[in-house]
Design a protein around this motif. Structure first.
Motif, short mmCIF file in Angstrom:
data_model
loop_
_atom_site.label_atom_id
_atom_site.label_comp_id
_atom_site.label_asym_id
_atom_site.label_seq_id
_atom_site.Cartn_x
_atom_site.Cartn_y
_atom_site.Cartn_z
N ASN A 1 12.74 25.32 17.93
CA ASN A 1 13.32 25.24 16.32
C ASN A 1 14.27 26.38 16.22
O ASN A 1 15.20 26.19 15.27
CB ASN A 1 12.08 25.32 15.35
CG ASN A 1 11.19 23.87 15.56
OD1 ASN A 1 11.94 22.86 15.84
ND2 ASN A 1 9.96 23.90 15.07
N LYS A 2 13.85 27.47 16.92
CA LYS A 2 14.85 28.84 16.51
C LYS A 2 15.91 28.65 17.69
O LYS A 2 16.80 29.54 17.45
CB LYS A 2 13.86 29.90 17.08
CG LYS A 2 12.59 30.09 15.88
CD LYS A 2 11.96 31.44 16.44
CE LYS A 2 10.81 31.71 15.63
NZ LYS A 2 9.82 32.68 16.03
N LYS A 16 10.88 18.32 23.04
CA LYS A 16 10.27 18.53 21.69
C LYS A 16 9.22 17.57 21.51
O LYS A 16 8.05 17.63 20.82
CB LYS A 16 10.97 18.79 20.65
CG LYS A 16 10.56 19.25 19.29
CD LYS A 16 11.63 19.47 18.19
CE LYS A 16 10.94 19.80 16.94
NZ LYS A 16 11.98 20.15 15.64
N THR A 70 5.44 18.02 21.03
CA THR A 70 4.79 17.47 19.70
C THR A 70 3.64 16.55 19.99
O THR A 70 2.40 16.92 19.35
CB THR A 70 5.66 16.84 18.72
OG1 THR A 70 6.57 17.74 18.45
CG2 THR A 70 4.96 16.26 17.55
N ASP A 77 8.37 25.89 18.57
CA ASP A 77 8.76 27.01 17.46
C ASP A 77 9.93 27.61 18.25
O ASP A 77 10.92 27.94 17.67
CB ASP A 77 7.66 28.18 17.22
CG ASP A 77 8.20 29.28 16.41
OD1 ASP A 77 8.61 28.89 15.34
OD2 ASP A 77 8.20 30.47 16.73
#
Length: 457
Positions: A341-342, A315, A319, A338
């Motif tokens: 995050n899910k 991540k 980013t 995303d």
């Protein structure tokens, strides 16, 4: 009457086995698949709006075959960028349900024209689509699946006695884009890098010799054109030319291992027409010469090998990428974030489709993805130069680099994974796994290596 029966039985005994056996049956069908309304075009990330007309129609074409024992298969060729897995699986599942043909008996090949429509969610990160545009794509994709399933049925219904012949021709307008700079091509005195100049040709004729279908291929990207008008690019023009030369025949183009091969120079319609006519002339020459007759025996085999992917970025790395990049790279990084995050897991491998057909003694080997030319070269080293090799078949998920290209990186070896939306690049053993898989599959289909065959002088 008894005398006539005895004479008939005597002739039947005297005639060679080849004269007593049944012939092939073949059926051909085609359907226009040109979108009726403007929509987003596939292949180039630089486009900024949807289509605005057509140079000629896009087509899906089917060649159904049945051997002397009644075994059937269908080859489907299309003027499309490539079938994504979910669409291909859907089409082949419907054909299985309606016509009892397994995945081994169905080839779904795309020409890889960059002047066709976007399908489903394929390469979604490179197209700046709004919901309205995506709805158009979804509706078209649904209709396309229905058309292709019906097309297969139409070809099967059209089955009639036929003869099959095969032979390789040659054309040389493909240029290895990794080894030659397109900007300086006109000044180059030597074109370097591997390539495959073969033009595989399958002729299908009725018992009187009239040509019903011409299936032919070439290993070269259809990227002559980059406008906003629908077209099959040079393969489309080649098919048009052949259907003019042989009235009543259907010309079907299949893409080879052309992922790292470009038609150069390019970017004009006259060049696309020129390459199309060049390819058609190569096919015409083969059809004008003696071709190898194929006995009416059909063998098919199919498998999917799990190819490993490297470790996906973290991540933190994603980013940083999202902050430093723009366009499709930024959209890809944000989509990956995303998913993290899910709580979604990244894929660590991919089911890669391999397929082998044997028509008489003619081997046809199909592989998924954007296949670089090294695979055709190595497959032909193993199974003989007459082997037909198709890439872009049954599922186009990203580029399929050789070990050398994977090590070198660049677009085909590294960047393309992001373009296609994969979470990571292929692992280092991809070429070994694919070639081993095709060798094992060939054994199932009864394809032998050249040293195992009887070679005639």
């Amino acid at each position: 009457m008894r005398v006539l029966i005895l004479i008939f039985l005597a002739l039947l005994y005297i005639l060679p086995a080849s004269a007593q056996t049944k012939s092939w049956k073949a059926g051909v069908a085609k359907v226009a698949i040109t979108p009726q309304d403007p929509m987003w075009m596939a292949g180039f990330a630089s486009r900024t709006h949807g289509s605005d007309g057509k140079l000629h129609d896009l087509w899906a074409k089917a060649l159904a075959l049945e051997d002397a024992d009644g075994k059937q298969a269908v080859m489907i060729t299309t003027d499309l960028l490539g079938f994504p897995k979910n669409l291909s699986d859907n089409i082949r599942a419907q054909i299985l349900a309606k016509y009892k043909l397994s995945k081994a008996q169905i080839i779904l090949n795309s020409s890889h024209t960059h002047s066709g429509p976007v399908l489903g969610t394929a390469l979604s990160d490179i197209y700046p689509l709004n919901p309205e545009e995506q709805n158009k794509i979804d509706a078209y994709t649904t209709k396309l699946a229905e058309q292709i399933v019906a097309l297969a049925g139409d070809a099967l219904k059209a089955l009639q006695p036929a003869t099959l012949h095969a032979q390789n021709g040659v054309a040389r307008f493909q240029v290895n884009r990794r080894n030659n700079d397109a900007a300086t091509l006109e000044r180059l005195t030597e074109i370097t890098g591997p390539g495959d100049a073969a033009v595989p040709v399958l002729k299908v004729a009725d018992p009187k010799g009239k040509i019903m279908a011409i299936a032919f291929g070439y290993a070269c990207h259809p990227t002559v054109l980059d406008s906003y008008k629908w077209s099959g690019d040079y393969p489309g023009f080649a098919q048009i030319e052949l259907e003019k030369l042989y009235p009543g025949a259907t010309a079907l183009f299949f893409q080879g291992a052309g992922a790292d091969q470009n038609p150069l120079p390019r970017h004009t319609v006259p060049l696309a027409i020129q390459y199309g006519k060049t390819l058609a002339a190569a096919v015409e020459r083969v059809l004008s010469e003696e071709m190898k007759p194929l006995d009416a025996t059909l063998a098919t085999a199919y498998t999917e090998v799990n190819l490993s992917l490297t470790t996906a970025p973290t991540k933190v790395q994603l980013t940083a990428m999202a902050e430093k990049t723009t366009g499709y790279q930024q959209r890809w990084a944000m989509r990956m974030i995303d998913m993290i995050n899910k709580g979604e897991k990244f894929a660590t491998s991919y089911p890669f489709p391999l397929q082998v057909w044997k028509l008489g003694d003619q081997p046809i080997m199909t592989l998924g993805g954007e296949l670089v030319v090294d695979y055709a070269i190595n497959i032909k080293k193993i199974f003989g130069q007459e082997t037909f090799v198709m890439g872009y078949s049954n599922d186009v998920m990203t580029y399929i680099p050789s070990t050398t290209i994977l090590r070198e990186g660049g677009y085909e070896g590294e960047v393309a994974a992001i373009v296609y939306g994969l979470p990571a690049t292929w692992a280092s053993d991809v070429e070994i796994e694919i070639l081993n898989g095709i060798v094992q599959l060939a054994k199932q289909a009864g394809v032998t290596k050249p040293e195992s065959r009887v070679i005639k002088n």
